[in-house]
Design a protein around this motif. Structure first.
Motif, PDB file in Angstrom:
ATOM      1  N   GLU A  90     -12.590   4.241  72.527  1.00 51.67           N
ATOM      2  CA  GLU A  90     -11.613   4.587  73.555  1.00 51.67           C
ATOM      3  C   GLU A  90     -10.736   3.379  73.888  1.00 51.67           C
ATOM      4  O   GLU A  90     -11.243   2.282  74.135  1.00 51.67           O
ATOM      5  CB  GLU A  90     -12.361   5.056  74.810  1.00 51.67           C
ATOM      6  CG  GLU A  90     -11.561   5.993  75.688  1.00 51.67           C
ATOM      7  CD  GLU A  90     -12.401   6.580  76.796  1.00 51.67           C
ATOM      8  OE1 GLU A  90     -12.889   5.780  77.627  1.00 51.67           O
ATOM      9  OE2 GLU A  90     -12.595   7.802  76.822  1.00 51.67           O
ATOM     10  N   GLU A  92      -6.638   2.163  75.752  1.00 46.60           N
ATOM     11  CA  GLU A  92      -5.563   2.589  76.646  1.00 46.60           C
ATOM     12  C   GLU A  92      -4.394   3.142  75.827  1.00 46.60           C
ATOM     13  O   GLU A  92      -4.042   2.599  74.780  1.00 46.60           O
ATOM     14  CB  GLU A  92      -5.074   1.415  77.490  1.00 46.60           C
ATOM     15  CG  GLU A  92      -6.116   0.918  78.487  1.00 46.60           C
ATOM     16  CD  GLU A  92      -5.560  -0.187  79.360  1.00 46.60           C
ATOM     17  OE1 GLU A  92      -4.371  -0.559  79.170  1.00 46.60           O
ATOM     18  OE2 GLU A  92      -6.298  -0.679  80.233  1.00 46.60           O
ATOM     19  N   LEU A  99      -6.062   7.379  78.253  1.00 45.95           N
ATOM     20  CA  LEU A  99      -7.061   6.867  77.314  1.00 45.95           C
ATOM     21  C   LEU A  99      -7.039   7.720  76.048  1.00 45.95           C
ATOM     22  O   LEU A  99      -7.017   8.956  76.124  1.00 45.95           O
ATOM     23  CB  LEU A  99      -8.460   6.901  77.936  1.00 45.95           C
ATOM     24  CG  LEU A  99      -8.683   5.983  79.144  1.00 45.95           C
ATOM     25  CD1 LEU A  99     -10.081   6.195  79.712  1.00 45.95           C
ATOM     26  CD2 LEU A  99      -8.478   4.520  78.769  1.00 45.95           C
TER      27      LEU A  99
END
Length: 304
Positions: A90, A92, A99
């Protein structure tokens, strides 16, 4: 296409010929991170670069060894299939609080020297070509040499009346060459003995990967385990082999089983013969009694 003027819009033009967009080699990967190391290996992590219309299918790594005394040129360190070394994580996204999942490659470079400094660069490849080399990783030092790995593949062979041979596979030396092996023998002299009662003895051999044991007792059960030694020390013991008895003892037991069965068969035959004889005598007595009962009183007196 259509156009417009003060009077309005034109009709649509004819449809153009089909054109395909172009692809090109991947973007340059970011600087790889160091995420693990041993005396003989270093693990790198790198984010998959944009493929520019064609997905990345492999990574190529190069290395150079750095020291106070020398600086080696860049050389190949390995090639890795993307789908085998990538896993999604995960990160940004473009927007605030967004996400997304993105693939990262984890590659382990082996066959390095212990306590040595290395630089690494990574290149991504797709069907259109290969990217530029990434910036160099931070200079990283492998760990000092360690104990050998656990020995595997310990087996017993050539089992005879008083001898057997132990063989095993060479383990990884963890940066220090193996100088020998230790072999532990465990002997069970009685079937009812537990492991704490077994007699144990350790033997040492050189770099050969087998040892023959002679003058064994055919009435005892044996098992073995092996550990490798290098200049750092002795590595962990292997798993114990299965407990094995000599061929002679096994044959003796088999012979004993045959004798026991033969004796059992003889006893059964004797019992059968005795039973048949008893039945014949009983039948003869019944026939005699029957004849006696058929005689008249006068005949009985004559009989006596």
């Amino acid at each position: 296409v259509k156009s417009a003027n003060s009077e309005g819009w034109s009709e649509w033009s004819d449809v153009s010929r089909t054109h395909m967009t172009l692809t090109k080699e991947p973007e340059r990967p970011e600087k790889p991170d160091i995420v693990g190391k041993t005396p003989v290996s270093i693990t790198l992590k790198v984010k998959r670069p944009a493929g520019n219309g064609d997905p990345v299918y492999s990574y190529v790594v190069r290395k150079r060894e750095m020291s106070v005394k020398r600086k080696t040129p860049w050389g190949p360190a390995g090639a890795f299939v993307a789908e085998k070394v990538e896993k999604e994580e995960e990160i940004e996204g473009r927007w605030k609080d967004e996400l997304i999942m993105w693939p990262f490659a984890y590659v382990t470079i082996g066959f390095l020297n212990p306590a040595s400094h290395y630089d690494f660069q990574i290149q991504a490849r797709n069907r259109s070509g290969h990217s530029e080399w990434s910036p160099s990783s931070f200079r990283t030092k492998t760990l000092p040499a360690g104990l050998p790995f656990q020995v595997e593949g310990v087996e017993l062979s050539n089992i005879g009346p008083t001898t057997m041979t132990v063989t095993w596979d060479e383990p990884h030396d963890m940066g220090s060459a193996i100088v020998g092996y230790s072999i532990q023998e465990s002997v069970r002299e009685e079937d009812w003995w537990n492991e704490k009662m077994e007699k144990k003895e350790i033997y040492k051999v050189g770099t050969v990967q087998k040892k023959r044991f002679d003058a064994l007792d055919s009435q005892h059960a044996y098992r073995f385990r092996v550990a490798a030694r290098n200049n750092v020390g002795t590595g962990p013991w292997s798993e114990w082999t299965k407990r094995v008895e000599s061929v002679k003892n096994d044959k003796a037991r088999a012979t004993g089983a045959i004798v026991t069965k033969a004796v059992s068969d003889i006893i059964k035959i004797k019992a059968y013969e005795h039973s048949s004889s008893s039945e014949e005598e009983s039948d003869g007595d019944r026939d005699e009694e029957k004849k006696t009962n058929q005689l008249s009183p006068g005949n009985k007196e004559e009989l006596f």
